[in-house]
Design a protein around this motif. Sequence first.
Motif, PDB file in Angstrom:
ATOM      1  N   GLY A  62      16.316  32.095 -30.913  1.00  0.00           N
ATOM      2  CA  GLY A  62      16.880  32.601 -32.160  1.00  0.00           C
ATOM      3  C   GLY A  62      16.311  31.911 -33.380  1.00  0.00           C
ATOM      4  O   GLY A  62      15.404  31.085 -33.304  1.00  0.00           O
ATOM      5  N   THR A  63      16.858  32.291 -34.496  1.00  0.00           N
ATOM      6  CA  THR A  63      16.430  31.744 -35.778  1.00  0.00           C
ATOM      7  C   THR A  63      17.637  31.142 -36.476  1.00  0.00           C
ATOM      8  O   THR A  63      18.741  31.130 -35.927  1.00  0.00           O
ATOM      9  CB  THR A  63      15.850  32.863 -36.667  1.00  0.00           C
ATOM     10  OG1 THR A  63      16.864  33.856 -36.845  1.00  0.00           O
ATOM     11  CG2 THR A  63      14.627  33.493 -36.056  1.00  0.00           C
ATOM     12  N   LYS A  64      17.428  30.678 -37.688  1.00  0.00           N
ATOM     13  CA  LYS A  64      18.557  30.256 -38.523  1.00  0.00           C
ATOM     14  C   LYS A  64      18.421  30.989 -39.846  1.00  0.00           C
ATOM     15  O   LYS A  64      17.796  30.516 -40.789  1.00  0.00           O
ATOM     16  CB  LYS A  64      18.554  28.747 -38.752  1.00  0.00           C
ATOM     17  CG  LYS A  64      19.769  28.267 -39.556  1.00  0.00           C
ATOM     18  CD  LYS A  64      19.595  26.844 -40.034  1.00  0.00           C
ATOM     19  CE  LYS A  64      20.774  26.458 -40.916  1.00  0.00           C
ATOM     20  NZ  LYS A  64      20.567  25.153 -41.578  1.00  0.00           N
ATOM     21  N   ILE A  65      18.963  32.185 -39.888  1.00  0.00           N
ATOM     22  CA  ILE A  65      18.845  33.010 -41.090  1.00  0.00           C
ATOM     23  C   ILE A  65      20.238  33.444 -41.546  1.00  0.00           C
ATOM     24  O   ILE A  65      20.469  34.563 -41.986  1.00  0.00           O
ATOM     25  CB  ILE A  65      17.929  34.229 -40.852  1.00  0.00           C
ATOM     26  CG1 ILE A  65      18.348  35.012 -39.596  1.00  0.00           C
ATOM     27  CG2 ILE A  65      16.476  33.799 -40.738  1.00  0.00           C
ATOM     28  CD1 ILE A  65      17.620  36.331 -39.430  1.00  0.00           C
ATOM     29  N   ASN A 123       7.018  41.416 -35.928  1.00  0.00           N
ATOM     30  CA  ASN A 123       7.467  41.637 -34.554  1.00  0.00           C
ATOM     31  C   ASN A 123       6.324  42.031 -33.621  1.00  0.00           C
ATOM     32  O   ASN A 123       6.559  42.339 -32.451  1.00  0.00           O
ATOM     33  CB  ASN A 123       8.561  42.707 -34.531  1.00  0.00           C
ATOM     34  CG  ASN A 123       9.923  42.153 -34.914  1.00  0.00           C
ATOM     35  OD1 ASN A 123      10.503  41.358 -34.182  1.00  0.00           O
ATOM     36  ND2 ASN A 123      10.414  42.534 -36.076  1.00  0.00           N
ATOM     37  N   SER A 142      22.741  28.230 -25.778  1.00  0.00           N
ATOM     38  CA  SER A 142      21.982  29.296 -26.422  1.00  0.00           C
ATOM     39  C   SER A 142      21.499  30.280 -25.365  1.00  0.00           C
ATOM     40  O   SER A 142      20.995  29.883 -24.319  1.00  0.00           O
ATOM     41  CB  SER A 142      20.796  28.696 -27.187  1.00  0.00           C
ATOM     42  OG  SER A 142      20.057  29.696 -27.814  1.00  0.00           O
ATOM     43  N   ASN A 192      14.641  39.778 -43.626  1.00  0.00           N
ATOM     44  CA  ASN A 192      15.083  39.309 -42.309  1.00  0.00           C
ATOM     45  C   ASN A 192      16.096  40.248 -41.671  1.00  0.00           C
ATOM     46  O   ASN A 192      16.228  40.261 -40.445  1.00  0.00           O
ATOM     47  CB  ASN A 192      15.624  37.888 -42.408  1.00  0.00           C
ATOM     48  CG  ASN A 192      14.517  36.862 -42.293  1.00  0.00           C
ATOM     49  OD1 ASN A 192      14.016  36.614 -41.204  1.00  0.00           O
ATOM     50  ND2 ASN A 192      14.119  36.277 -43.416  1.00  0.00           N
ATOM     51  N   TYR A 225      20.659  36.152 -32.536  1.00  0.00           N
ATOM     52  CA  TYR A 225      19.316  35.948 -33.089  1.00  0.00           C
ATOM     53  C   TYR A 225      19.370  35.180 -34.413  1.00  0.00           C
ATOM     54  O   TYR A 225      18.521  34.339 -34.693  1.00  0.00           O
ATOM     55  CB  TYR A 225      18.652  37.308 -33.295  1.00  0.00           C
ATOM     56  CG  TYR A 225      17.210  37.263 -33.749  1.00  0.00           C
ATOM     57  CD1 TYR A 225      16.174  37.061 -32.846  1.00  0.00           C
ATOM     58  CD2 TYR A 225      16.874  37.456 -35.096  1.00  0.00           C
ATOM     59  CE1 TYR A 225      14.847  37.032 -33.254  1.00  0.00           C
ATOM     60  CE2 TYR A 225      15.554  37.438 -35.519  1.00  0.00           C
ATOM     61  CZ  TYR A 225      14.535  37.219 -34.593  1.00  0.00           C
ATOM     62  OH  TYR A 225      13.232  37.194 -35.009  1.00  0.00           O
ATOM     63  N   HIS A 226      20.393  35.447 -35.222  1.00  0.00           N
ATOM     64  CA  HIS A 226      20.458  34.830 -36.560  1.00  0.00           C
ATOM     65  C   HIS A 226      21.087  33.441 -36.516  1.00  0.00           C
ATOM     66  O   HIS A 226      21.094  32.726 -37.517  1.00  0.00           O
ATOM     67  CB  HIS A 226      21.193  35.765 -37.528  1.00  0.00           C
ATOM     68  CG  HIS A 226      22.604  35.414 -37.871  1.00  0.00           C
ATOM     69  ND1 HIS A 226      23.605  35.222 -36.935  1.00  0.00           N
ATOM     70  CD2 HIS A 226      23.196  35.229 -39.087  1.00  0.00           C
ATOM     71  CE1 HIS A 226      24.740  34.933 -37.554  1.00  0.00           C
ATOM     72  NE2 HIS A 226      24.516  34.934 -38.853  1.00  0.00           N
ATOM     73  N   ASN A 227      21.594  33.038 -35.333  1.00  0.00           N
ATOM     74  CA  ASN A 227      22.315  31.765 -35.222  1.00  0.00           C
ATOM     75  C   ASN A 227      21.851  30.989 -33.992  1.00  0.00           C
ATOM     76  O   ASN A 227      22.611  30.720 -33.070  1.00  0.00           O
ATOM     77  CB  ASN A 227      23.831  32.039 -35.161  1.00  0.00           C
ATOM     78  CG  ASN A 227      24.651  30.767 -35.179  1.00  0.00           C
ATOM     79  OD1 ASN A 227      24.297  29.792 -35.841  1.00  0.00           O
ATOM     80  ND2 ASN A 227      25.766  30.773 -34.448  1.00  0.00           N
ATOM     81  N   PHE A 228      20.549  30.669 -33.951  1.00  0.00           N
ATOM     82  CA  PHE A 228      19.964  29.815 -32.909  1.00  0.00           C
ATOM     83  C   PHE A 228      20.101  30.356 -31.491  1.00  0.00           C
ATOM     84  O   PHE A 228      19.959  29.616 -30.522  1.00  0.00           O
ATOM     85  CB  PHE A 228      20.579  28.409 -32.954  1.00  0.00           C
ATOM     86  CG  PHE A 228      20.321  27.663 -34.224  1.00  0.00           C
ATOM     87  CD1 PHE A 228      19.042  27.221 -34.551  1.00  0.00           C
ATOM     88  CD2 PHE A 228      21.354  27.389 -35.103  1.00  0.00           C
ATOM     89  CE1 PHE A 228      18.800  26.525 -35.722  1.00  0.00           C
ATOM     90  CE2 PHE A 228      21.119  26.692 -36.281  1.00  0.00           C
ATOM     91  CZ  PHE A 228      19.839  26.258 -36.599  1.00  0.00           C
ATOM     92  N   THR A 277      15.098  41.304 -37.961  1.00  0.00           N
ATOM     93  CA  THR A 277      16.105  41.130 -36.909  1.00  0.00           C
ATOM     94  C   THR A 277      16.443  42.453 -36.235  1.00  0.00           C
ATOM     95  O   THR A 277      16.520  42.535 -34.998  1.00  0.00           O
ATOM     96  CB  THR A 277      17.380  40.502 -37.506  1.00  0.00           C
ATOM     97  OG1 THR A 277      17.059  39.242 -38.096  1.00  0.00           O
ATOM     98  CG2 THR A 277      18.458  40.308 -36.452  1.00  0.00           C
TER      99      THR A 277
END
Length: 377
Positions: free
Chosen positions: A197-200, A61, A193, A27, A175-178, A31
């Motif tokens: 984004g994602t939650k990684i 991607n 927001s 990730n 991107y890593h936090n919503f 990212t």
Amino acid sequence: QVTDEFEKKWANLIGTKRCLSVVNGTNALITSLAMLNIGPGDEVMVPPYTFIATVQAILMNGAFPVFVDIDPHTFQIDASKIEEKITSRTKAILPVHILGIPADMVSIMAIAKKHNLYVIEDACQTHLAEINGRRVGSIGDAGCFSFQTSKNMPIGEGGAIVSDDEKFMDRCFSYHNFGFPYGAHVGTVANESIMVGTKIRFTEYQAAIGLVQMQNLENETKTRWENGKYLAKRIGEIPGIYPVKLYPETTKAVFHLFPFFYHKNEFKGMSRSLFMDALRAEGVPCSSGYTPLHTQPFIKAAFESKLYTQIYSKKDLNYEDFISKNKCPVNDRICKEEAIWLTQNMLLSSKSSMDDIFNAVEKIYNNADKIVAKFQK
């Protein structure tokens, strides 16, 4: 936060302004590509001698991997073969410092500058390796690390992105936090927001483990480097055994794996698999390493997916053409016939253990005719 402390210390250790920790090295790569706006329609130069995650990050991607064959002496992407594959679609070079050996970054950065390309370093196996005194991961536009359980600094799982580009790192944070803006407190929901984004995110307990592991990393790296150089010099004296070569600018390799090339002709025609069986029988664990990556079915599966069929033309996605354009004969030969790996933990032992490995290889060499006569079918 413990995670903040980990990120500051890792950035300081690598020599970059910023670090963002994420759930894993895969990730970190996904990212970095996404936040450099690399996606559908873009091509990314990549070596075929790497773990599958490097290429899957490109495909995740929606971009197109373009395989550049490897240097027959170093296992790294052959920088002399990059320019001939650059097209109007090329957006980035993704060199992989595979096995803990630095790639030819001096040449790669010059090519990238000439053609206005991004460089994302896959340093997932190469913590604290150095080129001209600079630590890998700090040389390109972004560097990606893994802390998975086999790595030189294992946390169990985890990854990190490093860079001096503040705006890029701000985007990676979002991107890593919503999609919440950089500076938003992790775990709150009061922010608006600003992107999909994602939650990684890293967890606090991973960061705590990482901070402890970091305390040992520099000393362990020094031990691997010294033992690796010593072992390479010793086994290099045996005909048919060729240790990996380092580029002249390499000031430190970290030997996540200790690789060498095996030429069976010097061992009375002993197959690589029989040589490895003999080495294991002498108490030295070993493996043959990677199999060719660029011909594996996951790429064809990506080309047949809805994402790719809606973005690219049938001509672009002609798999036979792709295979034809992405032939990597050096990589194929090394994967199928020559590569042998020893694991990094073996290099944390004493010089006498390195001598034991040398003695085992020498014993096999001296008895090659008997071994071949008895065991080779």
